[in-house]
Every structure is written in structure tokens, then in C-alpha cells.
Design an enzyme around this catalytic site. Structure first.
Site, PDB file in Angstrom:
ATOM      1  N   ALA A 120     -16.902  60.458   7.978  1.00 25.71           N
ATOM      2  CA  ALA A 120     -16.917  61.146   6.335  1.00 25.71           C
ATOM      3  C   ALA A 120     -17.456  59.867   4.817  1.00 25.71           C
ATOM      4  O   ALA A 120     -16.769  59.571   4.740  1.00 25.71           O
ATOM      5  CB  ALA A 120     -16.060  61.920   4.926  1.00 25.71           C
ATOM      6  N   CYS A 121     -18.877  59.935   5.172  1.00 24.39           N
ATOM      7  CA  CYS A 121     -19.606  59.035   4.394  1.00 24.39           C
ATOM      8  C   CYS A 121     -20.603  59.781   3.178  1.00 24.39           C
ATOM      9  O   CYS A 121     -21.244  58.594   3.348  1.00 24.39           O
ATOM     10  CB  CYS A 121     -20.918  58.180   5.376  1.00 24.39           C
ATOM     11  SG  CYS A 121     -22.283  59.298   6.074  1.00 24.39           S
TER      12      CYS A 121
END
Length: 279
Positions: A120-121
Site C-alpha cells: 500500500a504505497c
């Protein structure tokens, strides 16, 4: 098999200490993929993210991720549930979350490029401060002020509340604190960003946003992605045990946030927003 995965996984290991060898069991932090899907009332469906996470608080993770990326506000979410579609294998049901929206699925041309990732960037890969300015405004100065003594107590309080870390030694944590240093909520995950998403998702689903009177404390470093998620949640102060990145500092200064790094013992570095630290 249709077993819901837990936050820890027990394995057998061989421990070697000096000349002593013994076989025993050890607890590891579980790491499994989570697919986040959006669906609309007209039956449309789209996968927007695939992230490696520690199972637990999955609905909060999905809600926090979507809020941080500007894809769905808490008011826009009709329901969140694990997937029961026939195309999902039974053993993967608890690794797929569907978020049903009141309205249509957002039409974002670059969605597939920067959300189908292994972590999850946030908007990394295509984001810049200019893009962030298009959907976020600088935070107001507000009345929040923190004494250094309050800051010094945060890392220890965060660590003592990390239940899964105590068993595995392998998880990041994100904690939400009041101006007095009281811990309100904590989430753990193998991914720093996921821990923050879970925390923001908890606040979003509980109707607590924006978090204008709170402090976010993270167990690792302060990256651009963490600052972006905090900004979207309205958190004015972010503290980290380790160093911030250069872009994290730029974001904090551009958007009126306070960023504290290397918060260990009775020392810290204030990289932005010094006016919220009362000396």
C-alpha cells in the site's frame, strides 16, 4: 478450506545458542495478500489495490486506503465485506474485500498503474506535491500545542501497546494520541503504510475525521506516503522513531504539518511545524 487467517503464524524452528541446539515453535507475523475491490449499486466492479498485509482490521485497511487516495469518503461507502464471488477460491475469501459505494466507481485514468502494487504505497510512482495540492489543502494552525515531555512518552506507550509485536518482533505500528499523550487507538501490520491505513480507516468508519486534535506516532521512518495519509485524515502532527525522507519534510512544510523524527528517549528532531511544540 475456508479458514480466516490470523495475525500470527506458528512454525517450527531450530534455535542455536552457542553450543546448545534445540527445536521449538516460534510465532511469526502473518503476511498474506489483500485485494481491495470497489463495486457500485449498478453491479460494476473494479480491483483498485493488492497489498501484502497482516490479517486483521481488513475493513479498516480498505476504508483508510480509499480515503487516503481520495477514492471514497466515509459517507460514500454503502457497505464493506469479504468477497463471496464465485470467481474467488474459498481459501482466498478472507483475502478479498469488496467496498460497495453509493455512487459510481471513480473514473481515474491512472488507477491501474499506481494502485495494483505489492504494497500500500499511496500515490507513489506518479505522485508529486503538485498533484497532492489538487485535492488537499494546507492544515490550519489550530490550537494544538505539545510539550516535549508529551512527545518523549509516545514511543514507549506505543511499544507497550503492541500486542502482536510482543509475540513476533516483526510488525510496524501506528498509534493515535491525544494532545495529552493518551493512546486512543493502535494498529499493527507488516507494512508501515498499512498500519496507518488501518488507523485512518478506524477513524473514518467511526466518524472521527478529521483528526485535527491528534498526534500520529509510527514505529519506523516517516515517508512521503505516511505523511500523505496523515494529511488526508487531517492529522497535524506526525512523529516517527526513525528518520523522515526529504519528500516527507517537503510535504509537511508545504501543508502546514508538524513532523518530528528520531523520537527516542528524551530527544527528537523537529523538521517542520515547530510552532506546535511549546518550549
Amino acid at each position: 478450506m475456508n479458514t480466516r487467517p490470523g495475525p500470527t503464524t506458528r512454525v517450527r524452528i531450530r534455535e542455536i545458542s552457542g553450543a546448545v541446539v534445540r527445536d521449538r515453535r516460534d510465532d511469526l507475523a502473518t503476511e498474506e495478500p489483500l485485494e481491495i475491490r470497489l463495486s457500485s449499486l449498478d453491479g460494476a466492479r473494479r480491483t483498485v489495490a493488492i497489498t501484502m498485509r497482516t490479517p486483521g482490521h481488513d475493513f479498516e485497511l480498505a476504508a483508510g486506503f480509499l480515503h487516503g487516495e481520495g477514492l471514497a469518503s466515509p459517507e460514500g461507502v454503502a457497505a464493506i465485506g469479504y468477497c463471496t464471488d464465485e470467481d474467488v477460491a474459498p481459501e482466498a475469501r478472507y483475502n478479498t474485500v469488496t467496498v460497495r459505494l453509493h455512487g459510481p466507481i471513480p473514473d481515474l485514468p491512472a488507477l491501474d498503474r499506481h494502485f495494483l502494487t505489492s504494497s500500500a504505497c499511496g500515490v507513489c510512482g506518479s505522485a508529486s506535491l503538485d498533484v497532492l495540492h489538487d485535492r488537499c489543502r494546507p492544515l490550519p494552525r489550530g490550537s494544538l500545542e505539545l510539550a516535549p515531555e508529551v512527545l518523549y512518552a509516545l514511543p514507549d506507550r506505543l511499544r507497550k501497546a503492541q500486542g502482536v509485536f510482543g509475540k513476533t518482533g516483526g510488525l510496524h505500528a501506528a498509534g493515535l494520541f491525544t494532545r495529552a499523550g493518551e493512546l486512543i487507538a493502535l494498529r499493527e501490520d507488516v507494512g508501515r503504510h498499512n498500519a496507518v491505513d488501518k488507523l485512518v480507516g478506524w477513524a473514518a468508519l467511526d466518524g472521527r475525521l478529521p483528526l485535527a486534535e491528534h498526534v500520529l506516532m509510527v514505529s519506523g521512518r516517516a515517508s512521503y506516503e505516511i505523511m500523505q495519509k496523515a494529511l488526508a485524515a487531517g492529522v497535524p502532527v506526525v512523529c516517527a522513531v526513525s528518520a523522515p525522507s526529504s519528500l516527507a519534510v517537503d510535504l509537511a512544510r508545504d501543508f502546514g504539518m508538524t513532523l518530528v523524527g528520531f523520537l527516542r528517549g528524551e530527544r527528537c528532531n523537529v523538521y517542520a511545524g515547530q510552532e506546535r511544540i511549546s518550549l
